[in-house]
Write a protein that holds these residues in place. Structure first.
Motif, PDB file in Angstrom:
ATOM      1  N   MET A   1     -13.464 -35.216  73.222  1.00  0.00           N
ATOM      2  CA  MET A   1     -13.840 -35.746  72.265  1.00  0.00           C
ATOM      3  C   MET A   1     -14.159 -34.392  71.234  1.00  0.00           C
ATOM      4  N   LYS A   2     -13.422 -34.732  70.075  1.00  0.00           N
ATOM      5  CA  LYS A   2     -13.858 -33.551  69.142  1.00  0.00           C
ATOM      6  C   LYS A   2     -13.376 -33.974  67.682  1.00  0.00           C
ATOM      7  N   ASN A   3     -14.476 -34.249  66.805  1.00  0.00           N
ATOM      8  CA  ASN A   3     -13.935 -34.347  65.549  1.00  0.00           C
ATOM      9  C   ASN A   3     -14.336 -33.132  64.572  1.00  0.00           C
TER      10      ASN A   3
ATOM     11  N   MET B   1     -18.141 -36.102  75.714  1.00  0.00           N
ATOM     12  CA  MET B   1     -17.320 -34.981  75.788  1.00  0.00           C
ATOM     13  C   MET B   1     -16.469 -34.925  77.372  1.00  0.00           C
ATOM     14  N   GLU B   2     -15.352 -34.511  77.164  1.00  0.00           N
ATOM     15  CA  GLU B   2     -14.373 -34.787  78.312  1.00  0.00           C
ATOM     16  C   GLU B   2     -14.417 -33.722  79.380  1.00  0.00           C
ATOM     17  N   HIS B   3     -15.851 -33.416  79.665  1.00  0.00           N
ATOM     18  CA  HIS B   3     -15.819 -32.352  80.754  1.00  0.00           C
ATOM     19  C   HIS B   3     -15.278 -32.705  82.070  1.00  0.00           C
TER      20      HIS B   3
ATOM     21  N   ILE C   1     -13.252 -44.781  77.805  1.00  0.00           N
ATOM     22  CA  ILE C   1     -11.942 -44.871  77.819  1.00  0.00           C
ATOM     23  C   ILE C   1     -11.451 -43.339  77.158  1.00  0.00           C
ATOM     24  N   HIS C   2     -11.766 -43.102  76.038  1.00  0.00           N
ATOM     25  CA  HIS C   2     -11.090 -41.730  75.161  1.00  0.00           C
ATOM     26  C   HIS C   2     -11.455 -40.487  76.249  1.00  0.00           C
ATOM     27  N   GLU C   3     -12.863 -40.440  76.454  1.00  0.00           N
ATOM     28  CA  GLU C   3     -13.110 -39.259  77.258  1.00  0.00           C
ATOM     29  C   GLU C   3     -12.487 -39.138  78.653  1.00  0.00           C
ATOM     30  N   SER C   4     -12.444 -40.450  79.531  1.00  0.00           N
ATOM     31  CA  SER C   4     -11.677 -40.565  80.718  1.00  0.00           C
ATOM     32  C   SER C   4     -10.179 -40.019  80.453  1.00  0.00           C
ATOM     33  N   ALA C   5      -9.628 -40.719  79.485  1.00  0.00           N
ATOM     34  CA  ALA C   5      -8.270 -40.261  79.381  1.00  0.00           C
ATOM     35  C   ALA C   5      -7.823 -38.896  79.191  1.00  0.00           C
ATOM     36  N   HIS C   6      -9.009 -38.079  78.683  1.00  0.00           N
ATOM     37  CA  HIS C   6      -8.913 -36.434  78.693  1.00  0.00           C
ATOM     38  C   HIS C   6      -8.626 -36.003  80.018  1.00  0.00           C
ATOM     39  N   GLU C   7      -9.038 -36.598  80.832  1.00  0.00           N
ATOM     40  CA  GLU C   7      -8.689 -36.183  82.259  1.00  0.00           C
ATOM     41  C   GLU C   7      -7.343 -35.915  82.584  1.00  0.00           C
TER      42      GLU C   7
ATOM     43  N   HIS D   1      -4.234 -32.546  73.358  1.00  0.00           N
ATOM     44  CA  HIS D   1      -5.129 -33.129  73.709  1.00  0.00           C
ATOM     45  C   HIS D   1      -5.582 -34.481  73.164  1.00  0.00           C
ATOM     46  N   GLU D   2      -5.778 -34.571  71.852  1.00  0.00           N
ATOM     47  CA  GLU D   2      -6.308 -35.668  70.989  1.00  0.00           C
ATOM     48  C   GLU D   2      -5.366 -36.756  70.608  1.00  0.00           C
ATOM     49  N   GLY D   3      -3.913 -36.272  70.625  1.00  0.00           N
ATOM     50  CA  GLY D   3      -2.983 -37.288  70.112  1.00  0.00           C
ATOM     51  C   GLY D   3      -2.635 -38.414  71.293  1.00  0.00           C
ATOM     52  N   PHE D   4      -2.541 -37.673  72.341  1.00  0.00           N
ATOM     53  CA  PHE D   4      -2.201 -38.710  73.499  1.00  0.00           C
ATOM     54  C   PHE D   4      -3.355 -39.341  74.106  1.00  0.00           C
ATOM     55  N   THR D   5      -4.598 -38.695  73.729  1.00  0.00           N
ATOM     56  CA  THR D   5      -5.740 -39.284  74.150  1.00  0.00           C
ATOM     57  C   THR D   5      -6.076 -40.834  73.174  1.00  0.00           C
ATOM     58  N   ALA D   6      -5.962 -40.287  71.980  1.00  0.00           N
ATOM     59  CA  ALA D   6      -6.313 -41.471  71.022  1.00  0.00           C
ATOM     60  C   ALA D   6      -5.184 -42.444  71.283  1.00  0.00           C
TER      61      ALA D   6
ATOM     62  N   MET E   1      -5.030 -35.222  64.007  1.00  0.00           N
ATOM     63  CA  MET E   1      -4.585 -35.041  65.304  1.00  0.00           C
ATOM     64  C   MET E   1      -4.790 -36.218  66.126  1.00  0.00           C
ATOM     65  N   TYR E   2      -5.924 -36.711  65.992  1.00  0.00           N
ATOM     66  CA  TYR E   2      -6.248 -38.021  66.522  1.00  0.00           C
ATOM     67  C   TYR E   2      -5.457 -39.554  66.109  1.00  0.00           C
ATOM     68  N   ASN E   3      -5.506 -39.897  64.881  1.00  0.00           N
ATOM     69  CA  ASN E   3      -4.989 -41.029  64.435  1.00  0.00           C
ATOM     70  C   ASN E   3      -3.594 -41.065  64.215  1.00  0.00           C
TER      71      ASN E   3
HETATM   72 ZN   LIG Z   1     -11.045 -36.604  72.347  1.00  0.00          ZN
END
Ligand SMILES: [Zn+2]
Length: 552
Positions: free
Chosen positions: A1-3, A305-307, A340-346, A363-368, A415-417
């Protein structure tokens, strides 16, 4: 997660480029970077010669004075003999001493970088280690997780509630490390001492708890897989724990949930989201990438955050993004955005990790886009489509998705949307969801636990879709223009081409001619179809992120 909107180094640039949103990247004025940006963002000679194999971060966190003290033991393999090692640590934290084989080493500081002069010979292939002692009061995050640092809060009972978050700004905000994403340790031990009434939750599995004579307890967390440095985290509070076993593609996955004591009942309800999240993402992306280290959701005093294997959660036990639907379609309220979002970052961030933050779209394109794939899995393709299309409203097209390399510079927050809409468009081009899913799973298999460049991902997608996508990626990743399908129907002839596009742009597009599905293969030169019915009406499939240039 990062804006990225709050990233301090970018503010001026964003304002500047906002005035000339139709210019291409080449015409834009480059932001300026400092030597510190280069030291941070480059694989310097003082980094390149050693390959990180292991960290043991061993610290004491003291809530009474907001300080951290301890050491990091860094193990590495010598790739090429060299006697100077770069270790990063950002002020106000201070490096106190560096030891190797019982000898204290000379260290030269240059801003956030420390250059350690090694005494003993560094022989190619040898496994060596240094111990870095440090301490101080780390930067306090002003706006976690968007600005890096430590958050020192209290829960509703007044107990300390503390967490780290540092994507972009760097893990070296609070611990000394090789603060560049290209290299990850193969494993890590995180030992954190806290006052005995508190619990620390970090990445991986809890290996043990020591009761110390000074009234603290040390929590030892072991990570047995490679981990990126911004993924490493501490979460300290009055936690209670519950868990479940998930029957996944690779067997039993331990899921553990750590929440602040008073939130236990709410969490037991809201975290029912986890199994269906894992189910959707294992379907689309393949097995969860860290079975050995377990899956955890950990309550944090900020949004999330996707730790890695320690996904932090602060969405208030409600659906949507803090209760809101980012798509404006209603579908965003069907799920808890942060889970959903932070878990997808795994999969996309922790399994497949960018080497350079300039490629953060990976990271963010695929995760979004994973948010749509979650909806697709549970509510059908139309739901996912509507959600992705709905998020177009927030795309700014201010800067390219790819940032500047070697200076720790990320691209546009689009990069997200826009990233999601680019991938959604790619899925239409593939026009075979099983094939598309196979590609997503293939990425996670073939780049398993690796750091990558955008070029590797682009080449992979070209190869496995069977189509040269280089112009497609140039258009959506390196340019800010949205291609426009220009067309005219004159008598019985349809003419069409791509405008507002990079040279040679050649994306196929699905249209409907009087409602009949038709694929066009436009280029930037006019093409034509003869012998259509006079007055034929053309509509573009709305799943393509393009502009309709009718009547051009
Ligand atoms: Zn993210």
């Amino acid at each position: 997660m990062k804006n990225l909107s709050a990233r301090r180094t970018l503010t001026g640039v964003v304002l500047l480029l906002g005035l000339c949103s139709l210019e291409t990247q080449a015409q834009q004025k480059a932001p300026t970077f400092t030597r510190q940006d280069t030291l941070r963002g480059t694989i310097t000679p003082e980094r390149a010669w050693w390959d990180l194999t292991y960290y043991h971060l061993d610290i004491r966190v003291n809530p009474a004075d907001s300080s951290i003290h301890g050491k990091n033991t860094i193990r590495y393999k010598v790739q090429e003999p060299y006697q100077i090692m770069q270790i990063d640590l950002q002020p106000p934290m201070r490096m106190e001493r560096v030891m190797q084989n019982g000898k204290q080493l000379n260290v030269r500081q240059e801003g956030n970088a420390y250059f350690v002069q090694l005494v003993d010979a560094q022989q190619k292939g040898a496994q060596n280690e240094v111990e870095v002692y440090y301490g101080g009061k780390p930067q306090v995050s002003e706006n976690p997780p968007w600005s890096g640092g430590i958050t020192w809060k209290r829960d509703e009972r007044g107990k300390p509630f503390i967490a780290s978050s540092n994507q972009g700004d760097g893990a070296s905000l609070w611990w000394p490390c090789k603060d560049h994403m290209y290299d990850e340790p193969d494993s890590m031990l995180i030992s954190v001492a806290v006052p005995k009434e508190l619990t620390n939750v970090s990445n991986g599995r809890l290996r043990g708890i020591d009761n110390n004579p000074n009234g603290t307890r040390t929590f030892h967390w072991a990570v047995t897989n490679p981990i990126n440095n911004y993924g490493v985290n501490i979460n300290i509070g009055d936690y209670v724990q519950f868990g479940e076993k998930y029957q996944g593609e690779k067997g039993v996955l331990d899921c553990d949930y750590w929440v602040i004591r008073d939130n236990l009942e709410k969490a037991k309800e809201q975290f029912k989201e986890v199994p269906r999240t894992l189910q959707a993402f294992e379907h689309w992306f393949g097995p969860y990438p860290f079975y050995e280290d377990s899956y955890k959701l950990v309550e944090a005093p900020y949004l999330g955050m996707e730790h890695q294997s320690s996904v932090t959660y602060g969405n208030g036990y409600q659906n949507g993004y803090r209760g809101r639907d980012l798509s404006g379609t209603g579908w965003g309220l069907k799920f808890d955005f942060i889970i959903i979002h932070e878990s997808a970052h795994e999969w996309f961030a922790n399994n497949i990790t960018y080497k350079d933050v300039a490629d953060m779209w990976v990271h963010e394109g695929f995760t979004a886009y994973s948010e749509s794939l979650f909806l697709d899995y549970h509510y059908g393709t139309q739901a996912g489509n509507e959600y992705t299309i709905g998020k177009r409203a927030s795309i700014k097209n201010d800067r390219p998705l790819i940032g500047h390399y070697n200076v720790n510079h990320a691209g546009s927050g689009d990069m997200y949307n826009k990233g999601a809409n680019m991938l959604h468009t790619l899925r239409q081009i593939v026009n075979d969801d099983e094939k598309f899913r196979g590609i997503l799973r293939g990425l996670n298999r073939d780049f398993y636990h690796q750091t990558v460049t955008t070029q590797q991902i682009e080449n992979y997608l070209s190869k496995h879709t069977g189509r040269d996508l280089s112009r497609f990626f140039d258009q959506y990743l390196r340019d800010i223009r949205i291609p426009e399908l220009e067309y005219r129907v004159e008598k019985k002839k349809l003419t069409y081409r791509w405008a507002n596009a990079v040279e040679g742009f050649d994306m196929p597009v699905k249209v409907y001619l009087n409602g009949v599905e038709t694929w066009l293969e436009p280029t930037t030169n006019w093409k034509e179809i003869k012998k259509i019915k006079a007055g034929t009406k053309l509509t573009i499939d709305p799943n393509f992120y393009v502009q309709d240039g009718k009547g051009a």
